[in-house]
Design a protein around this motif. Sequence first.
Motif, PDB file in Angstrom:
ATOM      1  N   LEU A  38       0.822  -1.216   0.000  1.00 51.01           N
ATOM      2  CA  LEU A  38       0.000   0.000   0.000  1.00 51.01           C
ATOM      3  C   LEU A  38       0.855   1.264   0.000  1.00 51.01           C
ATOM      4  N   GLY A  39       2.100   1.174   0.452  1.00 54.75           N
ATOM      5  CA  GLY A  39       2.978   2.332   0.529  1.00 54.75           C
ATOM      6  C   GLY A  39       3.886   2.521  -0.682  1.00 54.75           C
ATOM      7  N   GLN A  40       3.641   1.803  -1.767  1.00 50.50           N
ATOM      8  CA  GLN A  40       4.496   1.910  -2.952  1.00 50.50           C
ATOM      9  C   GLN A  40       4.395   3.293  -3.596  1.00 50.50           C
ATOM     10  N   THR A  41       5.514   3.757  -4.179  1.00 49.34           N
ATOM     11  CA  THR A  41       5.523   5.043  -4.886  1.00 49.34           C
ATOM     12  C   THR A  41       4.617   4.995  -6.106  1.00 49.34           C
ATOM     13  N   VAL A  42       4.507   3.841  -6.729  1.00 50.96           N
ATOM     14  CA  VAL A  42       3.558   3.609  -7.816  1.00 50.96           C
ATOM     15  C   VAL A  42       2.765   2.360  -7.426  1.00 50.96           C
ATOM     16  N   PRO A  43       1.468   2.512  -7.200  1.00 53.90           N
ATOM     17  CA  PRO A  43       0.684   1.355  -6.760  1.00 53.90           C
ATOM     18  C   PRO A  43       0.526   0.335  -7.893  1.00 53.90           C
ATOM     19  N   PRO A  44       0.287  -0.910  -7.535  1.00 52.53           N
ATOM     20  CA  PRO A  44       0.070  -1.920  -8.573  1.00 52.53           C
ATOM     21  C   PRO A  44      -1.257  -1.688  -9.294  1.00 52.53           C
ATOM     22  N   ALA A  45      -1.355  -2.207 -10.508  1.00 51.92           N
ATOM     23  CA  ALA A  45      -2.623  -2.143 -11.235  1.00 51.92           C
ATOM     24  C   ALA A  45      -3.676  -2.954 -10.497  1.00 51.92           C
ATOM     25  N   GLU A  46      -3.247  -4.048  -9.916  1.00 52.44           N
ATOM     26  CA  GLU A  46      -4.140  -4.893  -9.127  1.00 52.44           C
ATOM     27  C   GLU A  46      -3.295  -5.689  -8.143  1.00 52.44           C
ATOM     28  N   TRP A  47      -3.922  -6.103  -7.073  1.00 49.59           N
ATOM     29  CA  TRP A  47      -3.284  -6.989  -6.110  1.00 49.59           C
ATOM     30  C   TRP A  47      -4.302  -8.042  -5.728  1.00 49.59           C
ATOM     31  N   ILE A  48      -3.997  -9.263  -6.061  1.00 51.00           N
ATOM     32  CA  ILE A  48      -4.893 -10.375  -5.764  1.00 51.00           C
ATOM     33  C   ILE A  48      -4.341 -11.101  -4.549  1.00 51.00           C
ATOM     34  N   ILE A  49      -5.167 -11.198  -3.532  1.00 53.46           N
ATOM     35  CA  ILE A  49      -4.793 -11.895  -2.304  1.00 53.46           C
ATOM     36  C   ILE A  49      -5.659 -13.140  -2.198  1.00 53.46           C
ATOM     37  N   ILE A  91       1.706 -23.980  -5.152  1.00 51.33           N
ATOM     38  CA  ILE A  91       1.587 -23.947  -6.611  1.00 51.33           C
ATOM     39  C   ILE A  91       0.137 -23.731  -7.026  1.00 51.33           C
ATOM     40  N   GLY A  92      -0.780 -24.421  -6.381  1.00 56.34           N
ATOM     41  CA  GLY A  92      -2.200 -24.247  -6.691  1.00 56.34           C
ATOM     42  C   GLY A  92      -2.675 -22.831  -6.431  1.00 56.34           C
ATOM     43  N   ALA A  93      -2.218 -22.261  -5.325  1.00 58.77           N
ATOM     44  CA  ALA A  93      -2.594 -20.884  -4.986  1.00 58.77           C
ATOM     45  C   ALA A  93      -2.035 -19.908  -6.018  1.00 58.77           C
ATOM     46  N   MET A  94      -0.779 -20.114  -6.418  1.00 57.51           N
ATOM     47  CA  MET A  94      -0.198 -19.236  -7.436  1.00 57.51           C
ATOM     48  C   MET A  94      -0.951 -19.351  -8.757  1.00 57.51           C
ATOM     49  N   ARG A  95      -1.359 -20.565  -9.122  1.00 55.43           N
ATOM     50  CA  ARG A  95      -2.111 -20.753 -10.365  1.00 55.43           C
ATOM     51  C   ARG A  95      -3.461 -20.031 -10.294  1.00 55.43           C
ATOM     52  N   ALA A 114      -6.680 -15.474 -12.194  1.00 49.86           N
ATOM     53  CA  ALA A 114      -7.576 -14.366 -11.853  1.00 49.86           C
ATOM     54  C   ALA A 114      -7.014 -13.009 -12.261  1.00 49.86           C
ATOM     55  N   ALA A 115      -5.713 -12.943 -12.455  1.00 52.24           N
ATOM     56  CA  ALA A 115      -5.054 -11.664 -12.742  1.00 52.24           C
ATOM     57  C   ALA A 115      -5.405 -11.147 -14.133  1.00 52.24           C
ATOM     58  N   THR A 116      -5.334  -9.833 -14.272  1.00 51.94           N
ATOM     59  CA  THR A 116      -5.554  -9.199 -15.573  1.00 51.94           C
ATOM     60  C   THR A 116      -4.385  -8.303 -15.970  1.00 51.94           C
ATOM     61  N   ALA A 117      -3.503  -7.988 -15.048  1.00 50.43           N
ATOM     62  CA  ALA A 117      -2.377  -7.097 -15.333  1.00 50.43           C
ATOM     63  C   ALA A 117      -1.368  -7.800 -16.251  1.00 50.43           C
ATOM     64  N   ALA A 118      -0.565  -7.019 -16.944  1.00 57.21           N
ATOM     65  CA  ALA A 118       0.428  -7.567 -17.867  1.00 57.21           C
ATOM     66  C   ALA A 118       1.551  -8.292 -17.132  1.00 57.21           C
ATOM     67  N   TYR A 119       1.956  -7.770 -15.966  1.00 54.72           N
ATOM     68  CA  TYR A 119       3.041  -8.360 -15.184  1.00 54.72           C
ATOM     69  C   TYR A 119       2.542  -8.760 -13.805  1.00 54.72           C
ATOM     70  N   LEU A 120       3.141  -9.811 -13.263  1.00 56.85           N
ATOM     71  CA  LEU A 120       2.789 -10.311 -11.941  1.00 56.85           C
ATOM     72  C   LEU A 120       4.022 -10.359 -11.055  1.00 56.85           C
ATOM     73  N   LEU A 121       3.804 -10.154  -9.770  1.00 58.47           N
ATOM     74  CA  LEU A 121       4.866 -10.259  -8.778  1.00 58.47           C
ATOM     75  C   LEU A 121       4.306 -11.043  -7.586  1.00 58.47           C
ATOM     76  N   PRO A 122       4.560 -12.342  -7.511  1.00 52.48           N
ATOM     77  CA  PRO A 122       4.060 -13.114  -6.375  1.00 52.48           C
ATOM     78  C   PRO A 122       4.701 -12.638  -5.069  1.00 52.48           C
ATOM     79  N   LEU A 123       3.894 -12.593  -4.023  1.00 54.30           N
ATOM     80  CA  LEU A 123       4.387 -12.223  -2.695  1.00 54.30           C
ATOM     81  C   LEU A 123       3.883 -13.231  -1.677  1.00 54.30           C
ATOM     82  N   ASP A 124       4.729 -13.552  -0.729  1.00 57.13           N
ATOM     83  CA  ASP A 124       4.317 -14.346   0.423  1.00 57.13           C
ATOM     84  C   ASP A 124       3.853 -13.373   1.510  1.00 57.13           C
ATOM     85  N   ALA A 125       3.150 -13.891   2.489  1.00 61.42           N
ATOM     86  CA  ALA A 125       2.593 -13.052   3.547  1.00 61.42           C
ATOM     87  C   ALA A 125       3.656 -12.355   4.386  1.00 61.42           C
ATOM     88  N   ASP A 126       4.895 -12.847   4.348  1.00 58.93           N
ATOM     89  CA  ASP A 126       5.956 -12.218   5.142  1.00 58.93           C
ATOM     90  C   ASP A 126       6.938 -11.414   4.294  1.00 58.93           C
TER      91      ASP A 126
END
Length: 143
Positions: free
Chosen positions: A6-17, A52-56, A61-73
């Motif tokens: 949430l504190g990024q200088t440029v927010p993501p197009a989308e964030w899927i949790i 792997i299933g969660a990432m799939r 579900a994503a629509t953005a051109a690029y993805l950046l997977p993140l873990d909860a930590d």
Amino acid sequence: TVDSVLGQTVPPAEWIILRNGPVEADVEAVLARARSAAFVRVIDVAENAGIIGAMRLCLQAATAAYLLPLDADDLLERDALEVLASWASEHQADVVFSDEDLLTNDIPEHPFLRPGFDPVLHAESAYVWHACLFRRDRALAHA
């Protein structure tokens, strides 16, 4: 993780949790804080999908051109998304990865400075992980 996204200088197009099954009240409060941003979508899956299933599921579900997977930590520097996306756009890259560090008592103490991509080194050791930005269309083509 929520605060660093949430504190990024440029927010993501989308964030899927992905919320995988029931969560504790404190986790639910964090998810509610994340949902305060218009670009956040929470997907609910009742049964454990595994990593792997969660990432799939998130990839599909994503629509953005690029993805950046993140873990909860995972934590991101304030300009991480801006820098990674800028580099990917400028170089028309399929994958962009970064250095990382481990925090001990909120102090970065274990830097891992990655060299440029080397297919031989990568075959020997999977040294590319955390923050790894990749093109969604390319990932779907290989999923």
